[in-house]
Scaffold this motif. Structure first.
Motif, PDB file in Angstrom:
ATOM      1  N   CYS A   1      41.211  39.940  45.858  1.00  0.00           N
ATOM      2  CA  CYS A   1      40.105  39.908  46.843  1.00  0.00           C
ATOM      3  C   CYS A   1      39.940  41.184  47.665  1.00  0.00           C
ATOM      4  CB  CYS A   1      40.282  38.753  47.842  1.00  0.00           C
ATOM      5  SG  CYS A   1      40.603  37.161  47.112  1.00  0.00           S
ATOM      6  N   THR A   2      40.595  42.271  47.289  1.00  0.00           N
ATOM      7  CA  THR A   2      40.606  43.445  48.167  1.00  0.00           C
ATOM      8  C   THR A   2      39.660  44.533  47.664  1.00  0.00           C
ATOM      9  OG1 THR A   2      42.910  42.924  48.593  1.00  0.00           O
ATOM     10  CG2 THR A   2      42.143  45.088  49.322  1.00  0.00           C
ATOM     11  N   LEU A   3      38.819  45.036  48.553  1.00  0.00           N
ATOM     12  CA  LEU A   3      37.999  46.204  48.228  1.00  0.00           C
ATOM     13  C   LEU A   3      38.889  47.402  48.541  1.00  0.00           C
ATOM     14  CD1 LEU A   3      34.578  44.926  49.614  1.00  0.00           C
ATOM     15  CD2 LEU A   3      35.450  44.875  47.260  1.00  0.00           C
ATOM     16  N   CYS A  45      24.004  37.920  29.830  1.00  0.00           N
ATOM     17  CA  CYS A  45      24.568  36.824  29.013  1.00  0.00           C
ATOM     18  C   CYS A  45      26.077  36.734  29.151  1.00  0.00           C
ATOM     19  CB  CYS A  45      24.342  37.000  27.521  1.00  0.00           C
ATOM     20  SG  CYS A  45      23.099  38.065  27.007  1.00  0.00           S
ATOM     21  N   ASP A  46      26.536  35.520  29.146  1.00  0.00           N
ATOM     22  CA  ASP A  46      27.977  35.245  29.181  1.00  0.00           C
ATOM     23  C   ASP A  46      28.151  33.790  28.754  1.00  0.00           C
ATOM     24  OD1 ASP A  46      30.713  34.706  30.100  1.00  0.00           O
ATOM     25  OD2 ASP A  46      30.512  36.471  31.383  1.00  0.00           O
ATOM     26  N   PRO A  47      29.133  33.493  27.907  1.00  0.00           N
ATOM     27  CA  PRO A  47      29.333  32.087  27.538  1.00  0.00           C
ATOM     28  C   PRO A  47      29.887  31.267  28.706  1.00  0.00           C
ATOM     29  CG  PRO A  47      31.045  33.469  26.565  1.00  0.00           C
ATOM     30  CD  PRO A  47      30.062  34.391  27.220  1.00  0.00           C
ATOM     31  N   LEU A  63      37.050  44.884  41.153  1.00  0.00           N
ATOM     32  CA  LEU A  63      36.251  44.275  42.226  1.00  0.00           C
ATOM     33  C   LEU A  63      35.710  45.396  43.124  1.00  0.00           C
ATOM     34  CD1 LEU A  63      35.390  41.557  43.555  1.00  0.00           C
ATOM     35  CD2 LEU A  63      37.416  41.763  45.005  1.00  0.00           C
ATOM     36  N   THR A  64      36.543  46.395  43.346  1.00  0.00           N
ATOM     37  CA  THR A  64      36.168  47.523  44.213  1.00  0.00           C
ATOM     38  C   THR A  64      35.115  48.410  43.541  1.00  0.00           C
ATOM     39  OG1 THR A  64      38.489  47.491  44.880  1.00  0.00           O
ATOM     40  CG2 THR A  64      37.176  49.379  45.606  1.00  0.00           C
ATOM     41  N   LEU A  65      35.287  48.645  42.236  1.00  0.00           N
ATOM     42  CA  LEU A  65      34.433  49.616  41.544  1.00  0.00           C
ATOM     43  C   LEU A  65      33.249  48.984  40.811  1.00  0.00           C
ATOM     44  CD1 LEU A  65      37.138  52.037  40.041  1.00  0.00           C
ATOM     45  CD2 LEU A  65      35.604  52.474  41.968  1.00  0.00           C
ATOM     46  N   THR A 119      38.133  37.489  34.918  1.00  0.00           N
ATOM     47  CA  THR A 119      39.134  38.170  35.753  1.00  0.00           C
ATOM     48  C   THR A 119      38.618  38.361  37.172  1.00  0.00           C
ATOM     49  OG1 THR A 119      39.869  39.272  33.759  1.00  0.00           O
ATOM     50  CG2 THR A 119      40.654  40.186  35.817  1.00  0.00           C
ATOM     51  N   SER A 120      37.299  38.481  37.296  1.00  0.00           N
ATOM     52  CA  SER A 120      36.714  38.681  38.625  1.00  0.00           C
ATOM     53  C   SER A 120      36.900  37.472  39.533  1.00  0.00           C
ATOM     54  CB  SER A 120      35.221  39.007  38.494  1.00  0.00           C
ATOM     55  OG  SER A 120      35.044  40.140  37.692  1.00  0.00           O
ATOM     56  N   PHE A 121      37.264  36.337  38.964  1.00  0.00           N
ATOM     57  CA  PHE A 121      37.470  35.121  39.762  1.00  0.00           C
ATOM     58  C   PHE A 121      38.765  35.178  40.579  1.00  0.00           C
ATOM     59  CE2 PHE A 121      39.907  31.132  39.868  1.00  0.00           C
ATOM     60  CZ  PHE A 121      39.104  30.380  40.704  1.00  0.00           C
TER      61      PHE A 121
HETATM   62  C1  LIG Z   1      46.045  39.355  39.612  1.00  0.00           C
HETATM   63  C2  LIG Z   1      44.919  40.335  39.762  1.00  0.00           C
HETATM   64  C3  LIG Z   1      44.644  40.878  41.009  1.00  0.00           C
HETATM   65  C4  LIG Z   1      43.595  41.802  41.145  1.00  0.00           C
HETATM   66  N1  LIG Z   1      43.270  42.254  42.396  1.00  0.00           N
HETATM   67  C5  LIG Z   1      42.221  43.106  42.558  1.00  0.00           C
HETATM   68  C6  LIG Z   1      41.828  43.516  43.864  1.00  0.00           C
HETATM   69  O1  LIG Z   1      42.371  43.072  44.882  1.00  0.00           O
HETATM   70  N2  LIG Z   1      40.814  44.417  43.977  1.00  0.00           N
HETATM   71  C7  LIG Z   1      40.156  44.907  42.882  1.00  0.00           C
HETATM   72  O2  LIG Z   1      39.268  45.737  43.052  1.00  0.00           O
HETATM   73  N3  LIG Z   1      40.456  44.472  41.632  1.00  0.00           N
HETATM   74  C8  LIG Z   1      41.470  43.595  41.443  1.00  0.00           C
HETATM   75  N4  LIG Z   1      41.819  43.150  40.200  1.00  0.00           N
HETATM   76  C9  LIG Z   1      41.082  43.689  39.040  1.00  0.00           C
HETATM   77  C10 LIG Z   1      39.713  43.063  38.880  1.00  0.00           C
HETATM   78  O3  LIG Z   1      39.777  41.668  39.045  1.00  0.00           O
HETATM   79  C11 LIG Z   1      39.159  43.412  37.485  1.00  0.00           C
HETATM   80  O4  LIG Z   1      39.225  44.805  37.266  1.00  0.00           O
HETATM   81  C12 LIG Z   1      37.698  42.978  37.374  1.00  0.00           C
HETATM   82  O5  LIG Z   1      37.572  41.614  37.680  1.00  0.00           O
HETATM   83  C13 LIG Z   1      37.139  43.240  35.984  1.00  0.00           C
HETATM   84  O6  LIG Z   1      35.801  42.825  36.012  1.00  0.00           O
HETATM   85  P1  LIG Z   1      34.932  42.735  34.711  1.00  0.00           P
HETATM   86  O7  LIG Z   1      33.572  42.346  35.114  1.00  0.00           O
HETATM   87  O8  LIG Z   1      35.112  43.993  33.915  1.00  0.00           O
HETATM   88  O9  LIG Z   1      35.660  41.602  33.830  1.00  0.00           O
HETATM   89  P2  LIG Z   1      35.588  40.009  33.937  1.00  0.00           P
HETATM   90  O10 LIG Z   1      35.533  39.533  35.321  1.00  0.00           O
HETATM   91  O11 LIG Z   1      36.694  39.489  33.074  1.00  0.00           O
HETATM   92  O12 LIG Z   1      34.202  39.660  33.273  1.00  0.00           O
HETATM   93  C14 LIG Z   1      33.969  39.829  31.904  1.00  0.00           C
HETATM   94  C15 LIG Z   1      33.005  38.727  31.467  1.00  0.00           C
HETATM   95  O13 LIG Z   1      32.634  38.977  30.103  1.00  0.00           O
HETATM   96  C16 LIG Z   1      32.477  37.737  29.470  1.00  0.00           C
HETATM   97  N5  LIG Z   1      32.535  37.942  28.026  1.00  0.00           N
HETATM   98  C17 LIG Z   1      33.625  38.192  27.263  1.00  0.00           C
HETATM   99  N6  LIG Z   1      33.269  38.313  25.968  1.00  0.00           N
HETATM  100  C18 LIG Z   1      31.909  38.156  25.927  1.00  0.00           C
HETATM  101  C19 LIG Z   1      30.953  38.182  24.873  1.00  0.00           C
HETATM  102  N7  LIG Z   1      31.319  38.407  23.610  1.00  0.00           N
HETATM  103  N8  LIG Z   1      29.662  37.951  25.168  1.00  0.00           N
HETATM  104  C20 LIG Z   1      29.262  37.747  26.458  1.00  0.00           C
HETATM  105  N9  LIG Z   1      30.133  37.724  27.496  1.00  0.00           N
HETATM  106  C21 LIG Z   1      31.439  37.932  27.228  1.00  0.00           C
HETATM  107  C22 LIG Z   1      33.624  36.893  30.024  1.00  0.00           C
HETATM  108  O14 LIG Z   1      33.344  35.508  29.862  1.00  0.00           O
HETATM  109  C23 LIG Z   1      33.657  37.337  31.484  1.00  0.00           C
HETATM  110  O15 LIG Z   1      32.896  36.485  32.315  1.00  0.00           O
HETATM  111  C24 LIG Z   1      42.838  42.215  40.011  1.00  0.00           C
HETATM  112  C25 LIG Z   1      43.119  41.652  38.768  1.00  0.00           C
HETATM  113  C26 LIG Z   1      44.138  40.710  38.638  1.00  0.00           C
HETATM  114  C27 LIG Z   1      44.398  40.094  37.296  1.00  0.00           C
END
Ligand SMILES: Cc1cc2nc3c(=O)[nH]c(=O)nc-3n(C[C@H](O)[C@H](O)[C@H](O)COP(=O)(O)OP(=O)(O)OC[C@H]3O[C@@H](n4cnc5c(N)ncnc54)[C@H](O)[C@@H]3O)c2cc1C
Length: 413
Positions: free
Chosen positions: A47-49, A32-34, A380-382, A41-43
């Motif tokens: 882009c680097t692994l 689930c996700d709204p 993105l890597t982990l 943040t994953s968007f």
């Molecule tokens: C500028 C920048 C560069 C980066 N470069 C790299 C890189 O090159 N390589 C790398 O490995 N990492 C990189 N990162 C880090 C990486 O992007 C993040 O660590 C990763 O995307 C986190 O993933 P996540 O799934 O935890 O969070 P998110 O991608 O933020 O996903 C969390 C999801 O939870 C949802 N959510 C929130 N609250 C609720 C709720 N109450 N109920 C249901 N859903 C909810 C949100 O809508 C969202 O879709 C970078 C980050 C940034 C900002």
């Protein structure tokens, strides 16, 4: 009778990888996700692994440079002072974790996890039929000053000792590899084993599609609360309540807003980061290039050239900081030569605990709730390996590596 074996909350890289791993193992999973998959943040990352990126931001070098970084107008790091004063616990703990012994300990833990990163992600890339999104050209880190290179020397030695492969390059070799670089080059390192993803959201979308094809279920709704009991959880998904065996908190920087999850009690902060897209300029470089002193990466990717990075310590809900975007645009031009006006920009929220380690494991108050957030600069890597660990925990068995260092109830210092 429970509706699901597992409810995964959050469809970023961590949540989607967790859902796909668990569904692959035969569990009945609801994700689930709204918001659409991979749109947080994953968007917008770089882009680097980045399997080489084991040194935490907390380091003695950052501590030494902090006054300069904070006072300089032109800095890759910015701190909202009012926010810092309102959240002294996170800030003080972050600084305490910059001590050499702590920084080294954290790097070792991250390196252990990183050692499994490809084994966690590659099966999902194959499962999702996403090999075409993966680029094998390594990552280049460039220092434009002697002082910058000297400051990072210890970190490089540490990586070498850990067996992370890289080639040290001089200015000419660096320019031969990336002729589009326009900045002064003092030294560079090529992490030739690193990979990148042409389009992180497309990777997550394909993983999501595969999850659905395997019978996984999807609800575009917010989870507000979880109640754990002896044999399962009750999860408030939108305006309905679901019963499940377990739930995974994979809501990134927003994890603390889910009542009853146990994440509310943790010092989860955010390091905000930005990107700019120049859709016609993807040809300027051929691999992700990080400018160490600039604090950002230039990345050729599906949407063109992405300049992504910098760290802004401020509250989640603070408005976009135009100064940060201007900084990246200005430095991008210094790095690559004149650039047109960007076609789009983005602000994202790295989920960061003050010791720069993710939280992965059962919640302290219930083994029915699994924590999987806080992946700071390397989610993105982990994401893939975190998903595999989550699937193990969801099946009630131990993963094949120690995750004790990532426990929610660790001391954050
Ligand atoms: C500028 C920048 C560069 C980066 N470069 C790299 C890189 O090159 N390589 C790398 O490995 N990492 C990189 N990162 C880090 C990486 O992007 C993040 O660590 C990763 O995307 C986190 O993933 P996540 O799934 O935890 O969070 P998110 O991608 O933020 O996903 C969390 C999801 O939870 C949802 N959510 C929130 N609250 C609720 C709720 N109450 N109920 C249901 N859903 C909810 C949100 O809508 C969202 O879709 C970078 C980050 C940034 C900002």
């Amino acid at each position: 009778m429970q509706d699901f074996d597992l409810v995964v909350i959050g469809a970023g890289i961590v949540g989607t990888a967790s859902a796909l791993w668990a569904q692959k193992r035969g569990l009945k999973v609801l994700l689930c996700d709204p918001n659409p998959p991979g749109s947080g943040t994953s968007f917008g990352n770089a882009c680097t692994l980045a399997t080489y990126a084991v040194m935490p931001v907390n380091s003695p070098a950052v501590l030494r440079a902090l006054p300069r970084l904070l006072l300089r107008g032109d800095s890759p790091l910015s701190v909202d002072l009012m926010h810092a004063l309102r959240h002294p616990r996170w800030m003080l703990s972050f600084l305490a974790n910059c001590r050499p012994a702590r920084s080294e300990y954290i790097a070792r833990q991250l390196a252990d996890l990183m050692g499994h990163a490809d084994a966690g992600l590659n099966p999902l890339i194959a499962e999702a039929g996403a090999e075409d999104l993966i680029v094998n050209r390594g990552q280049l880190t460039v220092w434009s000053t002697k002082a910058g290179a000297e400051g990072d020397k210890q970190g490089l030695s540490f990586r070498k000792a850990l067996g992370i492969p890289f080639d040290v390059l001089g200015p000419q070799e660096t320019r031969a590899l990336e002729p589009g670089l326009n900045l002064p080059i003092h030294a560079a390192v090529h992490y030739h084993a690193a990979r990148s993803v042409r389009d992180p959201q497309e990777l997550i979308n394909r993983m999501h599609r595969r999850f659905l094809a395997l019978g996984g279920q999807w609800r575009q709704a917010r989870v507000s609360e979880i109640r754990a009991h002896a044999t399962g959880v009750e999860v408030a998904v939108g305006d309905t309540r679901m019963d499940a065996g377990r739930a995974v908190i994979a809501a990134g920087a927003h994890a603390g807003s889910i009542k009853g999850s146990g994440a509310e009690n943790l010092p989860l902060g955010t390091e905000r980061g930005y990107h700019l897209i120049f859709s016609q300029d993807g040809h300027r470089i051929t691999r992700p290039v990080g400018w160490a002193e600039g604090g950002f990466y230039a990345v050729p990717m599906a949407q063109g050239l992405r300049l992504a990075g910098t760290v802004e310590i401020a509250r989640l809900s603070a408005p976009e900081n135009q100064g940060r975007l201007d900084y990246i645009a200005r430095k991008g031009a210094a790095m690559l030569g004149a650039l047109p006006a960007p076609d789009s920009h983005w602000l994202g929220f790295r989920p960061t605990l003050p010791d720069s380690m993710p939280v992965i494991g059962y919640a302290p108050h219930s083994d029915r709730i699994i924590h999987a957030f806080g992946h700071q600069h390397v989610g993105l890597t982990l994401g893939g390996i975190t998903g595999r660990i989550v699937a193990d925990l969801a099946e009630g068995r131990l993963p094949n590596m120690s995750i004790a260092a990532f426990a929610s109830n660790r001391r954050f210092v």
